[in-house]
Write an enzyme that holds these catalytic residues in place. Structure first.
Site, PDB file in Angstrom:
ATOM      1  N   HIS A  99      65.026  61.075  82.831  1.00 24.09           N
ATOM      2  CA  HIS A  99      64.163  59.957  83.192  1.00 24.09           C
ATOM      3  C   HIS A  99      63.533  59.266  81.985  1.00 24.09           C
ATOM      4  CE1 HIS A  99      62.128  58.610  87.191  1.00 24.09           C
ATOM      5  NE2 HIS A  99      62.651  57.608  86.522  1.00 24.09           N
ATOM      6  N   ASP A 126      60.077  59.718  92.913  1.00 30.54           N
ATOM      7  CA  ASP A 126      60.068  60.874  92.014  1.00 30.54           C
ATOM      8  C   ASP A 126      59.129  61.944  92.562  1.00 30.54           C
ATOM      9  OD1 ASP A 126      60.041  62.539  89.684  1.00 30.54           O
ATOM     10  OD2 ASP A 126      60.244  60.792  88.387  1.00 30.54           O
ATOM     11  N   HIS A 128      57.493  63.611  90.329  1.00 31.36           N
ATOM     12  CA  HIS A 128      56.525  63.625  89.233  1.00 31.36           C
ATOM     13  C   HIS A 128      56.078  62.203  88.898  1.00 31.36           C
ATOM     14  CE1 HIS A 128      59.319  67.059  88.761  1.00 31.36           C
ATOM     15  NE2 HIS A 128      58.234  67.733  88.448  1.00 31.36           N
ATOM     16  N   ASP A 130      55.320  61.260  85.733  1.00 34.14           N
ATOM     17  CA  ASP A 130      55.829  60.927  84.394  1.00 34.14           C
ATOM     18  C   ASP A 130      54.848  60.038  83.644  1.00 34.14           C
ATOM     19  OD1 ASP A 130      58.028  62.437  84.996  1.00 34.14           O
ATOM     20  OD2 ASP A 130      59.346  60.752  85.422  1.00 34.14           O
ATOM     21  N   HIS A 143      60.915  63.220  78.955  1.00 32.21           N
ATOM     22  CA  HIS A 143      61.195  62.576  80.245  1.00 32.21           C
ATOM     23  C   HIS A 143      59.955  62.532  81.136  1.00 32.21           C
ATOM     24  CE1 HIS A 143      62.580  66.500  82.567  1.00 32.21           C
ATOM     25  NE2 HIS A 143      61.457  66.677  81.902  1.00 32.21           N
ATOM     26  N   ASP A 229      64.716  59.197  90.871  1.00 30.40           N
ATOM     27  CA  ASP A 229      64.918  60.527  90.303  1.00 30.40           C
ATOM     28  C   ASP A 229      65.453  61.444  91.390  1.00 30.40           C
ATOM     29  OD1 ASP A 229      64.408  63.261  89.392  1.00 30.40           O
ATOM     30  OD2 ASP A 229      63.089  62.402  87.867  1.00 30.40           O
ATOM     31  N   ASP A 231      64.954  64.429  91.904  1.00 28.22           N
ATOM     32  CA  ASP A 231      63.966  65.351  92.472  1.00 28.22           C
ATOM     33  C   ASP A 231      63.008  64.676  93.452  1.00 28.22           C
ATOM     34  OD1 ASP A 231      61.869  64.195  90.950  1.00 28.22           O
ATOM     35  OD2 ASP A 231      62.008  65.711  89.388  1.00 28.22           O
ATOM     36  N   GLU A 274      68.372  62.009  86.296  1.00 30.47           N
ATOM     37  CA  GLU A 274      68.187  63.461  86.382  1.00 30.47           C
ATOM     38  C   GLU A 274      69.279  64.188  87.175  1.00 30.47           C
ATOM     39  OE1 GLU A 274      66.114  65.093  84.571  1.00 30.47           O
ATOM     40  OE2 GLU A 274      64.596  63.627  83.972  1.00 30.47           O
TER      41      GLU A 274
END
Length: 309
Positions: A99, A126, A128, A130, A143, A229, A231, A274
């Site tokens: 990412h 996502d 997260h 980030d 990332h 992403d 995830d 990712e």
């Protein structure tokens, strides 16, 4: 549906992540049939190939935990340029790669939007946020920093070149968040970024917050970039990612998001990041990502293929 010109751009950056394997992401998406799936929907597809790894840029920073900083700095510089150039006449689809690539793609696309005289929005799908700076990251995995970078937060000076155009944090909406570090949690409330975590999705559903955001982008005649992403998805359906967090978006919710994005006709660019094929199970994650991109570009429920593994 108005046919688009979609440009596929492989960005095999894995220097920003802890686990190796993301550099194989573009190949996995090609093998899973991304170009064919898009073309079957009536869009024009140009595969620009995979970007070669750029030479590292001399970069230093006082946080000694940072990993591969010169390499990531070079990727960000390259992707900022490529995103700006290739978005002039097409919808670029960046196939990652970790990412950290979005630090470059979003910055270049923001410059393109400014040149076009249109507001620029980012939908961040996502687990997260980030939102670390190069100062605050403890892991040293870069990332985890792109949103802080392209929204102009402090903590990148002397390591990364300043973004050519900053993204207004109030134009960033995050969906599916469920893992936030303390340093990020402290900065987010004052940042102006809107965060819909998984609790909000559990309470209100995924359609309501997304539709409100899309209505705002449409009213503002904005350009919308989607940064996806792996995830964001629950690891039960998408295991090929090095940063798994349980409790993610399920299969039906993910397709609903993509179908709503298509219906809005607002999406002008896309990151897919990712994907780590080394962690996949018989290509199931890459296949799912291809199906989700197809939904984003107009595949209807009645056209959805049957999976067989």
């Amino acid at each position: 549906m108005i046919p688009k010109h979609c440009k596929l751009i492989g960005a095999p950056i894995q220097d920003g992540a802890k686990r190796l394997g993301c550099e194989m992401g573009p190949s996995a998406l090609r093998t899973a049939g991304l170009a064919t799936a898009i073309a079957r929907l009536g869009h024009r597809v140009t595969d620009l190939g995979t970007l070669p790894k750029p030479a590292p840029i001399a970069a230093a920073f006082p946080n000694h935990a940072l990993k591969n900083l010169p390499d990531v700095a070079a990727w960000v510089q390259l992707l900022t340029h490529v995103a700006y150039e290739e978005s002039a006449d097409a919808m670029p689809i960046f196939m990652g790669g970790d990412h950290s690539l979005s630090a470059g793609t979003v910055s270049g696309l923001a410059r393109r939007a400014q040149q076009a005289g249109r507001p620029f929005y980012v939908l961040w799908l996502d687990a997260h946020t980030d939102f670390h700076s190069l100062h605050s990251t403890v892991s040293g995995n870069i990332h985890g920093t792109p949103v802080a970078y392209f929204t102009g937060q402090a903590g990148f000076e002397g390591a990364f070149a300043p973004p050519p155009v900053l993204v207004d944090p109030s134009n960033v909406v995050m969906l599916g968040i469920r893992s936030v570090d303390d340093a990020e949690r402290e900065k987010l409330p004052a940042s102006g970024i809107t965060v819909f975590d998984m609790r909000a999705i559990d309470e209100f559903g995924i359609a309501l917050p997304l539709q409100r955001f899309l209505d705002r982008v449409q009213a503002d005649h904005g350009l919308l970039h989607v940064s996806f992403d792996v995830d964001f998805l629950d690891p039960a359906i998408a295991p090929a990612v090095g940063t798994t967090v349980p409790g993610g978006v399920n299969f039906r919710e993910a397709h609903l998001v993509m179908e709503m994005l298509h219906d809005s006709a607002l999406v002008s660019s896309l990151d897919i990041v990712e994907l780590n094929p080394f962690l996949d199970e018989r290509g199931r994650t890459a296949t799912l990502l291809v199906d989700l991109v197809a939904s984003l570009l107009g595949r209807r429920v009645l056209d959805r293929p049957t999976w067989s593994f």
